[in-house]
Design an enzyme around this catalytic site. Structure first.
Site, PDB file in Angstrom:
ATOM      1  N   LEU A   1       1.240  -0.981  -0.247  1.00 23.73           N
ATOM      2  CA  LEU A   1       0.282   0.486   0.184  1.00 23.73           C
ATOM      3  C   LEU A   1       0.787   0.991  -0.180  1.00 23.73           C
ATOM      4  O   LEU A   1       0.657   2.431   0.436  1.00 23.73           O
ATOM      5  CB  LEU A   1      -1.018   0.136   1.183  1.00 23.73           C
ATOM      6  CG  LEU A   1      -1.953  -0.941   1.478  1.00 23.73           C
ATOM      7  CD1 LEU A   1      -3.216  -1.607   2.242  1.00 23.73           C
ATOM      8  CD2 LEU A   1      -2.844  -0.873   0.297  1.00 23.73           C
ATOM      9  N   CYS A   2       1.820   0.987  -0.132  1.00 19.25           N
ATOM     10  CA  CYS A   2       3.037   1.995  -0.080  1.00 19.25           C
ATOM     11  C   CYS A   2       3.002   3.148  -1.746  1.00 19.25           C
ATOM     12  O   CYS A   2       2.500   2.489  -2.843  1.00 19.25           O
ATOM     13  CB  CYS A   2       4.371   2.022  -0.385  1.00 19.25           C
ATOM     14  SG  CYS A   2       4.754   1.877   1.910  1.00 19.25           S
ATOM     15  N   HIS A   3       2.873   4.879  -1.755  1.00 20.31           N
ATOM     16  CA  HIS A   3       2.776   4.610  -2.969  1.00 20.31           C
ATOM     17  C   HIS A   3       3.916   5.481  -3.494  1.00 20.31           C
ATOM     18  O   HIS A   3       4.888   5.379  -2.854  1.00 20.31           O
ATOM     19  CB  HIS A   3       2.455   6.527  -2.368  1.00 20.31           C
ATOM     20  CG  HIS A   3       1.574   6.694  -2.017  1.00 20.31           C
ATOM     21  ND1 HIS A   3       1.161   6.365  -0.815  1.00 20.31           N
ATOM     22  CD2 HIS A   3      -0.181   6.782  -2.631  1.00 20.31           C
ATOM     23  CE1 HIS A   3      -0.652   6.725  -0.898  1.00 20.31           C
ATOM     24  NE2 HIS A   3      -1.436   7.125  -1.942  1.00 20.31           N
TER      25      HIS A   3
ATOM     26  N   ASP B   1      23.415 -11.796   4.544  1.00 23.75           N
ATOM     27  CA  ASP B   1      24.293 -12.186   3.497  1.00 23.75           C
ATOM     28  C   ASP B   1      25.297 -12.238   2.812  1.00 23.75           C
ATOM     29  O   ASP B   1      25.750 -13.858   2.552  1.00 23.75           O
ATOM     30  CB  ASP B   1      23.396 -11.843   1.904  1.00 23.75           C
ATOM     31  CG  ASP B   1      23.589 -12.823   0.846  1.00 23.75           C
ATOM     32  OD1 ASP B   1      23.429 -13.718   1.207  1.00 23.75           O
ATOM     33  OD2 ASP B   1      24.034 -12.305   0.149  1.00 23.75           O
TER      34      ASP B   1
ATOM     35  N   MET C   1       8.640   4.240   5.595  1.00 22.77           N
ATOM     36  CA  MET C   1       8.992   3.040   4.853  1.00 22.77           C
ATOM     37  C   MET C   1      10.159   2.845   3.422  1.00 22.77           C
ATOM     38  O   MET C   1      10.431   1.998   3.976  1.00 22.77           O
ATOM     39  CB  MET C   1       7.305   2.600   4.429  1.00 22.77           C
ATOM     40  CG  MET C   1       6.107   3.243   5.497  1.00 22.77           C
ATOM     41  SD  MET C   1       6.158   1.664   6.569  1.00 22.77           S
ATOM     42  CE  MET C   1       7.304  -0.173   6.023  1.00 22.77           C
TER      43      MET C   1
END
Length: 160
Positions: free
Chosen positions: A76-78, A128, A113
């Site tokens: 739901l991020c723009h 990693d 975000m």
């Protein structure tokens, strides 16, 4: 601040928030991730002694790339036109690294975000690249440290 969840409509369904009526303001956010490991692993990272190459540079680039790709990962991020993404990586002590991701733009929605995603992916990239010598690496304390701008104003974890 509101006490309602803005990503839920009046029926409780998830939706993308309409920001079309918001005014454009300068917005920034900084998030962190702490990566804990064996002291010997941190020494190898600092000295460039890992087989995959420059861990710090690779983690920094991964964090920048991740911040730019946030709407591809968080539903739901723009999509945003970020004007700045910086990833600063520093040694906290003999077994911890701090990753700070700062994002900025002039826009209608915040960049929290993007900063959180950048810090998280930089930390995961560090894991990693170093897991061959230390499978016990822990990514912890992923959090927003501060934000500026927007309708809700400035906020700092230190003052919360």
């Amino acid at each position: 601040m509101t006490d309602t969840l803005t990503h839920l409509d009046h029926q409780g369904n998830a939706h993308m928030v309409d920001v079309s009526e918001k005014i454009i303001t300068k917005r920034t956010a900084t998030a962190q991730a702490i990566v804990a490991m064996k002291a010997s692993t941190l020494t190898k990272i600092v000295e460039g002694g890992l087989p995959k190459g420059d861990v710090i540079a690779t983690a920094r680039i991964a964090g920048i790339q991740a911040a730019k790709k946030t709407p591809d990962l968080i539903p739901l991020c723009h999509p945003l036109m970020l004007s700045k993404v910086s990833v600063d990586i520093s040694i906290l002590n003999d077994h911890e690294i701090q990753i700070l991701c700062t994002c900025a733009l002039s826009g209608k929605t915040g960049v929290e975000m993007e900063a959180l995603t950048g810090a998280s992916v930089a930390a995961l990239t560090l894991y990693d690249m170093a897991k061959a010598v230390d499978k016990g690496i822990v990514v912890k304390e992923v959090c927003l440290l501060e934000k500026q701008g927007g309708k809700s104003g400035d906020w700092s974890k230190a003052n919360d």
